[in-house]
Design a protein around this motif. Structure first.
Motif, PDB file in Angstrom:
ATOM      1  N   TYR A 124     -13.078   6.919 -12.370  1.00 46.57           N
ATOM      2  CA  TYR A 124     -12.861   7.946 -13.639  1.00 46.57           C
ATOM      3  C   TYR A 124     -11.823   8.646 -13.310  1.00 46.57           C
ATOM      4  CZ  TYR A 124     -13.371  11.449 -16.990  1.00 46.57           C
ATOM      5  OH  TYR A 124     -13.071  12.489 -18.008  1.00 46.57           O
ATOM      6  N   THR A 125     -10.706   8.787 -14.279  1.00 46.94           N
ATOM      7  CA  THR A 125      -9.862   9.699 -13.949  1.00 46.94           C
ATOM      8  C   THR A 125      -9.585  10.737 -15.313  1.00 46.94           C
ATOM      9  OG1 THR A 125      -8.218   8.255 -12.647  1.00 46.94           O
ATOM     10  CG2 THR A 125      -7.214  10.139 -13.681  1.00 46.94           C
ATOM     11  N   HIS A 126      -9.945  12.001 -15.233  1.00 45.50           N
ATOM     12  CA  HIS A 126      -9.870  12.990 -16.251  1.00 45.50           C
ATOM     13  C   HIS A 126      -8.435  13.040 -16.645  1.00 45.50           C
ATOM     14  CE1 HIS A 126      -9.937  16.947 -18.257  1.00 45.50           C
ATOM     15  NE2 HIS A 126     -11.154  16.334 -18.745  1.00 45.50           N
ATOM     16  N   GLN A 127      -8.251  12.983 -18.159  1.00 45.57           N
ATOM     17  CA  GLN A 127      -6.807  13.197 -18.697  1.00 45.57           C
ATOM     18  C   GLN A 127      -5.973  14.336 -17.992  1.00 45.57           C
ATOM     19  OE1 GLN A 127      -7.931  13.816 -22.884  1.00 45.57           O
ATOM     20  NE2 GLN A 127      -8.275  15.754 -22.442  1.00 45.57           N
ATOM     21  N   ASP A 128      -6.584  15.142 -17.569  1.00 44.55           N
ATOM     22  CA  ASP A 128      -5.610  16.157 -16.831  1.00 44.55           C
ATOM     23  C   ASP A 128      -5.232  15.915 -15.738  1.00 44.55           C
ATOM     24  OD1 ASP A 128      -6.104  17.767 -19.352  1.00 44.55           O
ATOM     25  OD2 ASP A 128      -7.496  19.246 -18.113  1.00 44.55           O
ATOM     26  N   ALA A 129      -5.532  14.885 -15.131  1.00 41.01           N
ATOM     27  CA  ALA A 129      -5.289  14.271 -13.611  1.00 41.01           C
ATOM     28  C   ALA A 129      -4.148  13.493 -13.711  1.00 41.01           C
ATOM     29  CB  ALA A 129      -6.267  13.888 -12.950  1.00 41.01           C
ATOM     30  N   ALA A 166       0.834  -1.182  -0.039  1.00 44.96           N
ATOM     31  CA  ALA A 166       0.145  -0.183  -0.037  1.00 44.96           C
ATOM     32  C   ALA A 166       1.024   1.257  -0.016  1.00 44.96           C
ATOM     33  CB  ALA A 166      -0.906  -0.064   1.383  1.00 44.96           C
ATOM     34  N   GLY A 167       0.244   2.350  -0.410  1.00 47.00           N
ATOM     35  CA  GLY A 167       1.110   3.715  -0.335  1.00 47.00           C
ATOM     36  C   GLY A 167       0.063   4.736  -0.903  1.00 47.00           C
ATOM     37  N   HIS A 168       0.873   5.719  -0.869  1.00 46.73           N
ATOM     38  CA  HIS A 168       0.084   7.112  -1.365  1.00 46.73           C
ATOM     39  C   HIS A 168       0.153   7.168  -3.129  1.00 46.73           C
ATOM     40  CE1 HIS A 168       0.124   9.114   2.467  1.00 46.73           C
ATOM     41  NE2 HIS A 168       1.074   8.335   2.621  1.00 46.73           N
ATOM     42  N   LEU A 169      -1.042   7.751  -3.211  1.00 49.40           N
ATOM     43  CA  LEU A 169      -1.097   8.030  -4.780  1.00 49.40           C
ATOM     44  C   LEU A 169      -0.303   9.406  -5.088  1.00 49.40           C
ATOM     45  CD1 LEU A 169      -2.971   7.997  -7.103  1.00 49.40           C
ATOM     46  CD2 LEU A 169      -4.467   9.996  -6.256  1.00 49.40           C
ATOM     47  N   ASP A 170       0.588   9.202  -6.250  1.00 52.70           N
ATOM     48  CA  ASP A 170       1.294  10.049  -6.526  1.00 52.70           C
ATOM     49  C   ASP A 170       0.935  10.931  -7.537  1.00 52.70           C
ATOM     50  OD1 ASP A 170       3.391   9.029  -4.755  1.00 52.70           O
ATOM     51  OD2 ASP A 170       4.515   8.182  -6.565  1.00 52.70           O
ATOM     52  N   PRO A 171       1.562  12.051  -7.743  1.00 52.91           N
ATOM     53  CA  PRO A 171       1.043  13.043  -8.778  1.00 52.91           C
ATOM     54  C   PRO A 171       0.981  12.528 -10.337  1.00 52.91           C
ATOM     55  CG  PRO A 171       2.557  14.192  -7.505  1.00 52.91           C
ATOM     56  CD  PRO A 171       2.351  12.654  -6.911  1.00 52.91           C
ATOM     57  N   ASN A 172       0.053  12.560 -10.915  1.00 56.12           N
ATOM     58  CA  ASN A 172       0.054  12.283 -12.475  1.00 56.12           C
ATOM     59  C   ASN A 172      -0.117  10.744 -12.690  1.00 56.12           C
ATOM     60  OD1 ASN A 172       0.485  14.969 -13.428  1.00 56.12           O
ATOM     61  ND2 ASN A 172       2.585  14.944 -12.960  1.00 56.12           N
TER      62      ASN A 172
END
Length: 158
Positions: free
Chosen positions: A150-155, A38-44
């Protein structure tokens, strides 16, 4: 400094093989504890990418999420610092791939396979109460399709 409350987003892999669950034994500020990879969600990155990455980094296994077991919110207060953090955990089940010959992430001591009964017997050594809760939800058959996410393409960048 912002006064806006921001929960920490984490992911976890609930991986079962022949009645045993893959856990990592890790060093924490509260001592040595057991947790799912487990762990943290990273940017991008997407949630699915995060759980795949964390499983490789912490347990040295390939992992392909196939379903969402649950979404959990819990508050943690560090016994060392007294700081309070609220976590949003997204737990996934999926297909375990091959094991790699690579070092485990910093702070991870080893991987272990435990039955639910073995996990219950050492729950005072779990990183959080969510470790056993995720396994119980998995065993109860709780699953949501990944299409729910759902993940928007900008995220995130694929």
């Amino acid at each position: 400094m912002s006064d806006i409350w921001k929960p920490s987003v984490t992911v976890a892999a609930v991986i079962e093989r022949e009645g045993r669950f893959l856990l990592v034994e890790e060093e924490t500020s509260d001592g040595i504890r057991f947790n799912q990879p487990a762990g943290h969600l990273d940017p991008n990155e997407t949630l699915e990418q995060a759980v795949t990455r964390e499983t490789l980094e912490e347990a040295a296994y390939d992992f392909v999420p196939t379903a969402l077991v649950g979404m959990y919110m819990a508050r943690y207060v560090s016994s060392r610092t007294g700081l309070e953090v609220t976590y949003l955990r997204f737990a996934f089940c999926g297909e375990l791939g091959r094991e790699h010959d690579r070092p485990l992430d910093t702070g991870i001591l080893r991987t272990v396979w435990m039955t639910r009964e073995e996990m219950l017997a050492c729950q005072d050594k779990h990183r959080s109460p969510l470790v056993l809760r995720c396994v119980d939800d998995y065993l109860a058959g709780k699953r949501a399709p990944l299409s729910l996410l759902y993940t928007h393409q900008d995220a995130a960048h694929a």
